[in-house]
Design a protein around this motif. Structure first.
Motif, mmCIF file in Angstrom:
data_model
loop_
_atom_site.group_PDB
_atom_site.id
_atom_site.type_symbol
_atom_site.label_atom_id
_atom_site.label_comp_id
_atom_site.label_asym_id
_atom_site.label_seq_id
_atom_site.Cartn_x
_atom_site.Cartn_y
_atom_site.Cartn_z
ATOM 1 N N LYS A 269 -7.352 -40.933 -14.139
ATOM 2 C CA LYS A 269 -8.678 -40.314 -14.142
ATOM 3 C C LYS A 269 -9.590 -41.021 -13.132
ATOM 4 N N GLY B 113 -14.773 -37.317 -18.657
ATOM 5 C CA GLY B 113 -13.474 -36.728 -18.322
ATOM 6 C C GLY B 113 -12.408 -36.977 -19.360
ATOM 7 N N LEU B 114 -12.458 -38.126 -20.036
ATOM 8 C CA LEU B 114 -11.422 -38.436 -21.024
ATOM 9 C C LEU B 114 -12.027 -38.598 -22.404
ATOM 10 N N GLU C 249 -9.495 -39.863 -9.663
ATOM 11 C CA GLU C 249 -10.132 -38.573 -9.354
ATOM 12 C C GLU C 249 -11.575 -38.757 -8.881
ATOM 13 N N GLY D 22 -10.370 -33.242 -19.988
ATOM 14 C CA GLY D 22 -9.079 -33.632 -19.427
ATOM 15 C C GLY D 22 -8.065 -33.983 -20.513
#
Ligand code: WTA
Length: 586
Positions: A489, A540-541, A492, A150
């Motif tokens: 995030k 994700g990050l 999500e 991401g």
């Protein structure tokens, strides 16, 4: 040899103030007051070849120029990690960066002003690639290897990057199909499968020519694009230009006190502005010998590196110093650290305890330096020639005007807290926020003062004292994390209805990330869910953006327009009064 003495006196507002006075010293910046009065940036331009030739390129000034002098065989870079141990002279750096530029030219459509990203752990190829791209007039975007898909996607998309240098291991974090501008991927690895799009960078370097015609650019042309976090919105791309070299060079002299015989070690990763301004450009511009240590932080590896390479000038961060302090003095005593001459710090407030510890174990003062991604180079610092007041960031670099102003723009009296601002127009100032003219303009008050977002005060001697951020930006282990990016995030994740993220004070990391979370119907709070959410952010990050603490709440405090009130969350956490709640929904 430099000697210090500690003096404690009663400050103006009754507080005990300790200063570490210099008794004897021989520093590059000899007389702060006089230099601050008379110096102009124009004077510093004379240190560069373009002052005479009119032809500008940062990489030429950083490398090729030294090859025309006695520095040609001098080591520019010592590189060491678990498997590699190499050294490169200035001539080697010239050849390798020329090769990299030739590879980029041959295999991609990169032209002056285009963006190339570098996404990989520290390695010599990272340095060759970055400097090779600069020689082409290409703008480089360095990324932390810790970034996950991401984070990588947002940055490559926003900047419309055309090419990237990465490793086969990191490739699955680059969503190539979703990035229409990304044409070429250079892979640094041992067995790379090549296609039209994927180029084996090391193999291509081997056969590339060592001569390259540097692309001469304008002083104001783009050099490097660092994405950093604010309190609102996606990460912002801070653009610096070639002219920044003037301040990189001058601060290497005055603040770092760099000299030809020094071995210089900046511990920062090039994914962070410190790792480029002072890990690449600054030391090379000054013709210094730098150490780059790959791999993870470990007290033993770090002290061993200082001992083995005889590091004399060392630039690191409070988090690292606190971790070294925590590792204990016995490990220090197993190493000979007597080569250290000058020790500096950046990134967060440098605690007086750490300075005291530094005096005991290194017999050196640790010099704090304050600056930001947006300022591009050091701005407020403790210089060798100047007494240090532990806890203070020091005084503005000669040529820089800093002030404390209130919210109306008036300069406030000494000892009053206010906004730390810098007079617009210093050499390494950001020139753009990529794709966001409005945000760029909003960073300056009346097109005059740059608004740092830090609150601070100044004492009657002109020393600045940091207080905190005026916004919600989190500083964790010296890394700047935008709460918005983490919250977005979190949302999500299927279990999460609302999320608010704050920085919680932490003795080692400065702050840790704490998330307050309200769950969707059908989900119940549990420790397993906490772990799952942490993993979700890590994947994700990035690991450093993952909340170390999670607290589930029925409901989060919001404004009537639906904005999470982080200020109230922070007050909850710190058990402080929440302040004005008039905008909060019922
Ligand atoms: C904080 C790039 C206290 C500050 C170098 C600033 C500091 C933010 C110091 C910038 C210091 C940096 N003392 N706080 N010496 N140096 N900061 O852009 O809040 O990642 O606004 O740093 O770090 O973060 P950045």
């Amino acid at each position: 040899m430099v000697e210090y003495k500690s003096i404690v006196y009663e400050g103006v507002i009754g507080m005990k103030v300790e200063t570490l006075e210099v008794i004897q010293g021989d520093y590059m910046l000899k007389d702060y007051a006089e230099t601050a009065k008379t110096f102009q940036w124009k004077d510093a331009e004379k240190n560069f070849s373009w002052f005479e030739t009119g032809k500008v390129n940062m990489a030429y000034e950083a490398i090729d120029r030294h090859v025309e002098t006695d520095r040609k065989d001098k080591v520019a870079l010592f590189y060491q990690d678990a498997v590699r141990k190499e050294s490169y002279s200035y001539t080697d750096m010239k050849n390798q960066s020329n090769k990299a530029a030739n590879v980029f030219k041959q295999y991609s459509n990169l032209l002056k002003g285009d963006r190339l990203f570098i996404f990989m752990p520290k390695s010599p190829e990272l340095y060759f690639g970055l400097l090779g791209a600069v020689k082409m007039g290409v703008i480089v975007g360095p990324l932390f290897e810790a970034f996950m898909e991401g984070a990588v996607y947002d940055r490559l998309l926003d900047s419309e990057a055309k090419a990237i240098v990465t490793t086969p291991e990191l490739l699955n974090r680059i969503p190539i199909d979703k990035l229409p501008n990304l044409e070429t991927v250079f892979l640094v690895g041992d067995s790379v499968e090549e296609t039209d799009k994927y180029i084996d960078f090391k193999k291509a370097l081997e056969s590339a020519s060592t001569s390259f015609d540097i692309e001469w650019v304008d002083k104001e042309d783009g050099l490097i694009l660092h994405y950093t976090s604010g309190s609102t919105g996606k990460p912002k791309g801070i653009l610096h230009v070639h002219y920044a070299m003037v301040q990189h060079y001058q601060s290497m002299k005055w603040v770092m006190d760099i000299r030809d015989e020094d071995i210089y070690w900046c511990t920062a990763d090039p994914g962070w502005v410190t790792g480029t301004s002072y890990g690449i450009f600054g030391p090379l511009l000054a013709g210094a010998t730098s150490l780059v240590l790959g791999g993870r932080f470990s007290p033993d590896a770090w002290y061993s590196a200082i001992e083995e390479y005889k590091v004399s000038v060392w630039y690191s961060a409070p988090t690292a110093y606190r971790m070294l302090m925590g590792a204990g003095d016995s490990i220090v005593n197993q190493h000979d650290l007597s080569s250290l001459r000058h020790v500096l710090s950046v990134g967060e407030p440098l605690n007086p305890e750490v300075i005291k510890w530094g005096m005991q174990v290194f017999n050196k003062r640790i010099h704090d330096t304050w600056w930001m991604t947006e300022t591009g180079a050091q701005m407020i610092c403790n210089y060798g020639c100047m007494p240090i007041k532990p806890g203070s960031m020091g005084k503005p670099l000669p040529g820089i005007t800093a002030a404390i102003i209130d919210n109306q723009g008036n300069v406030v009296a000494p000892y009053t807290m206010g906004n730390l601002v810098i007079k617009k127009g210093w050499p390494s100032m950001m020139r753009q926020i990529w794709n966001n003219k409005e945000k760029y303009e909003a960073s300056f008050m009346n097109d005059d003062w740059y608004f740092s977002g830090d609150s601070a005060s100044m004492d009657e001697d002109g020393y600045f004292w940091f207080q905190g951020r005026v916004d919600d930006v989190i500083m964790t282990s010296g890394e700047r994390v935008g709460p918005f990016e983490v919250e977005s995030k979190l949302l999500e994740h299927p279990a999460i209805l609302e999320a608010g993220v704050i920085g919680k004070p932490d003795p080692i990391r400065g702050e840790i990330i704490k998330a307050f979370i309200a769950l969707n119907e059908g989900y119940a709070p549990s420790d397993e869910l906490k772990v799952e959410i942490q993993q979700f952010i890590k994947k994700g990050l990035s690991a450093h953006a993952a909340p170390r603490e999670i607290e589930f709440k029925e409901k989060l405090p919001k404004t009537r327009s639906g904005k999470i009130m982080r200020r109230v969350l922070k007050a909850w956490e710190l058990k402080l009064p929440p302040g004005d709640l008039s905008t909060m929904e019922d």
